[in-house]
Design an enzyme around this catalytic site. Structure first.
Site, mmCIF file in Angstrom:
data_model
loop_
_atom_site.group_PDB
_atom_site.id
_atom_site.type_symbol
_atom_site.label_atom_id
_atom_site.label_comp_id
_atom_site.label_asym_id
_atom_site.label_seq_id
_atom_site.Cartn_x
_atom_site.Cartn_y
_atom_site.Cartn_z
ATOM 1 N N TYR A 81 -2.976 18.560 -11.891
ATOM 2 C CA TYR A 81 -2.090 19.714 -11.728
ATOM 3 C C TYR A 81 -2.947 20.964 -11.581
ATOM 4 O O TYR A 81 -3.678 21.348 -12.502
ATOM 5 C CB TYR A 81 -1.150 19.877 -12.920
ATOM 6 C CG TYR A 81 -0.267 21.107 -12.787
ATOM 7 C CD1 TYR A 81 0.933 21.051 -12.085
ATOM 8 C CD2 TYR A 81 -0.667 22.333 -13.302
ATOM 9 C CE1 TYR A 81 1.714 22.171 -11.919
ATOM 10 C CE2 TYR A 81 0.109 23.470 -13.136
ATOM 11 C CZ TYR A 81 1.297 23.392 -12.446
ATOM 12 O OH TYR A 81 2.068 24.508 -12.265
ATOM 13 N N TYR A 82 -2.855 21.589 -10.422
ATOM 14 C CA TYR A 82 -3.588 22.819 -10.171
ATOM 15 C C TYR A 82 -2.681 23.968 -9.740
ATOM 16 O O TYR A 82 -3.003 25.126 -9.964
ATOM 17 C CB TYR A 82 -4.640 22.587 -9.073
ATOM 18 C CG TYR A 82 -5.739 21.640 -9.473
ATOM 19 C CD1 TYR A 82 -6.805 22.065 -10.267
ATOM 20 C CD2 TYR A 82 -5.718 20.315 -9.069
ATOM 21 C CE1 TYR A 82 -7.811 21.204 -10.639
ATOM 22 C CE2 TYR A 82 -6.731 19.436 -9.433
ATOM 23 C CZ TYR A 82 -7.777 19.878 -10.229
ATOM 24 O OH TYR A 82 -8.775 19.018 -10.598
ATOM 25 N N VAL B 174 -4.699 14.386 -16.247
ATOM 26 C CA VAL B 174 -6.098 13.975 -16.130
ATOM 27 C C VAL B 174 -6.936 14.900 -15.252
ATOM 28 O O VAL B 174 -8.130 14.671 -15.085
ATOM 29 C CB VAL B 174 -6.217 12.520 -15.630
ATOM 30 C CG1 VAL B 174 -5.662 11.556 -16.666
ATOM 31 C CG2 VAL B 174 -5.512 12.325 -14.292
ATOM 32 N N GLU B 175 -6.313 15.937 -14.701
ATOM 33 C CA GLU B 175 -7.054 17.003 -14.022
ATOM 34 C C GLU B 175 -6.276 18.294 -14.118
ATOM 35 O O GLU B 175 -5.078 18.316 -13.853
ATOM 36 C CB GLU B 175 -7.301 16.688 -12.542
ATOM 37 C CG GLU B 175 -8.324 15.619 -12.261
ATOM 38 C CD GLU B 175 -8.643 15.507 -10.772
ATOM 39 O OE1 GLU B 175 -8.584 16.544 -10.068
ATOM 40 O OE2 GLU B 175 -8.946 14.385 -10.330
ATOM 41 N N ASN B 176 -6.973 19.358 -14.476
ATOM 42 C CA ASN B 176 -6.412 20.706 -14.498
ATOM 43 C C ASN B 176 -7.568 21.647 -14.794
ATOM 44 O O ASN B 176 -8.279 21.449 -15.773
ATOM 45 C CB ASN B 176 -5.320 20.838 -15.569
ATOM 46 C CG ASN B 176 -4.905 22.282 -15.820
ATOM 47 O OD1 ASN B 176 -5.097 22.801 -16.920
ATOM 48 N ND2 ASN B 176 -4.339 22.924 -14.826
#
Length: 485
Positions: free
Chosen positions: A324-325, A383-385
């Protein structure tokens, strides 16, 4: 189930950590028997607001293969994690990491993707990484395929466009499950599988000289093969390592309607459906009906073997993870104006943006957590930000309050989502140490809590330096998300 109380804090076993990818950190692209990967033939972008990862056709590929240096291909050098892994993991442990997400480079294990025997030197490297993680009681979270499939399979089969790639992948997954399965509890199949609709970086298939409809046909067929491979890998893991868990991974693009006009609301709904299609298949075990119209209107015909739908239905993943960006704004009949370099859509006037044009929307993370929990009722994992920024080293220090503010706001919204009832497993921010940018292959776009002394040309000592955010995240983890000051 009705309860008079609701959770107000992160669960005691919450998995705090960071996330990386082999092609962005490892380097050592031509050492110890490793084969060339798709990530290592994509040159550095000339414009930091425009992705370089899919400008690949036969001519570009031939030029990249002929170039035996890392000068124009920064993912070949990474940050030399291959030789610094012990030092880097020690720094992660100092921050208090509970989990470290990394990927196994398929071509380090099978240099050509479908070799008869695995490369023992490659297997030994990941043994050593796991040894270091165990030393500090850090759980590994391993991505099986993170935009780095063996280039030999592109040349042999045109990557995932050919169904024979499934067998090569399942031979690879069986090998690593047998080697590491007792040491690894959490796995992911394909990183941001939905970005395969963009092309080469995720499918390994050359289609740049095709028409738009031909591209869509090839890409969705390639993605079908990945979805089958994901289900088969999940089946393998459950059989070989019954205590381990398999997750899927999506690049989540939460979509807002540009106006309350129903045509804009409906357009945003369709955009969200196309994004969630992939996790629908992996988590629910079947193709959703809403894609039938999209496929028909674009002339896409998915070739399936007779057992494919049964394979999908029998092997859904155990949890759902996502990156999530940013969020995007959608309206009917839009012209595809870019939001940063990761999505298409309109600009949101209520949001600020990073130096790379990525609009920052912490509340959007709470919204997407709630929507995905309602949709799947499976544990979720962010798992990504993270925030890519132009960090400046001043007197040996990096004062990155902007990164702290960004992460603080997103963690606060995760906590709100947990209070809303979302079952959230953990958070691995991207990336805990500076690495080569996925989208532009530059070093200047820094995400880490740890500064790496290397510039865009690969010059520097590779010295690791703790940023202010390093000490901040250390307090966050130690307090289990309570101390965000």
């Amino acid at each position: 189930m009705y309860q008079s109380k609701y959770p107000q804090n992160f669960p005691e076993n919450f998995l705090w950590g960071g996330a990386t990818a082999a092609n962005q950190i490892e380097g050592a692209w031509n050492l110890d028997g490793k084969g060339l990967t798709t990530a290592e033939v994509v040159a550095k972008a000339e414009n930091r607001k425009k992705m370089s990862m899919d400008a690949v056709n036969e001519a570009v590929l031939a030029t990249a293969i002929a170039d035996q240096t890392a000068i124009n291909y920064p993912k070949r050098r990474g940050i030399d994690f291959y030789h610094h892994y012990a030092e880097d993991i020690k720094l992660f442990a100092e921050m208090g990491f509970k989990v470290f997400r990394f990927s196994i480079a398929w071509a380090r294990i099978f240099p050509n993707g479908d070799d008869q025997h695995p490369n023992e030197a490659g297997l030994k490297f990941y043994d050593q990484v796991l040894d270091e993680l165990e030393k500090y009681q850090i759980e590994p979270l391993i991505t099986l395929s993170h935009y780095e499939m063996p280039l030999a399979l592109t040349k042999k089969y045109n990557g995932w466009a050919d169904r024979r790639t499934i067998a090569a992948f399942t031979n690879y997954t069986k090998t690593v499950f047998k080697r590491y399965g007792k040491r690894v509890k959490y796995w992911l199949t394909f990183n941001e599988i939905n970005t395969g609709t963009w092309g080469f970086h995720a499918t390994g298939a050359l289609d740049q000289d095709s028409t738009k409809n031909e591209q869509l046909q090839l890409r969705y067929q390639a993605l079908h093969h990945q979805l089958i491979a994901s289900a088969l890998a999940t089946k393998q893991l459950h059989q070989l390592c019954p205590m381990s868990k398999m997750g899927c991974m999506l690049a989540r693009m939460q979509t807002y309607p540009a106006t309350p006009n129903p045509v804009d609301v409906q357009a945003a709904q369709v955009a969200d459906q196309k994004n969630l299609f992939f996790t629908d298949v992996q988590a629910r075990g079947e193709y959703p009906n809403f894609m039938n119209r999209y496929f028909a209107e674009h002339g896409i015909k998915i070739t399936m073997h007779p057992t494919d739908q049964q394979i999908l239905a029998a092997n859904p993943v155990d949890f759902v993870s996502f990156s999530y960006y940013m969020t995007t704004v959608t309206q009917a009949n839009q012209d595809g104006t870019a939001v940063g370099n990761m999505a298409t859509g309109g600009r949101n006037p209520y949001l600020q943006e990073s130096a790379w044009g990525w609009q920052i929307d912490p509340i959007g993370l709470r919204i997407t957590l709630n929507e995905m929990w309602d949709r799947y009722q499976k544990p979720l994992f962010v798992v990504e930000n993270g925030l890519g920024a132009l960090d400046k080293l001043v007197n040996g220090k990096i004062h990155d309050i902007y990164r702290i503010n960004y992460l603080r706001q997103h963690i606060q919204q995760m906590k709100e989502a947990i209070s809303d009832g979302v079952h959230l497993m953990g958070y691995t921010m991207w990336g805990p140490i500076d690495l080569i940018s996925f989208s532009t292959s530059e070093m200047s776009k820094r995400y880490g809590f740890i500064y790496v002394d290397q510039d865009d040309q690969g010059n520097g000592s590779l010295r690791r330096i703790r940023k202010d955010s390093f000490y901040w995240y250390q307090k966050v983890i130690d307090s289990n998300g309570e101390n965000l000051i």
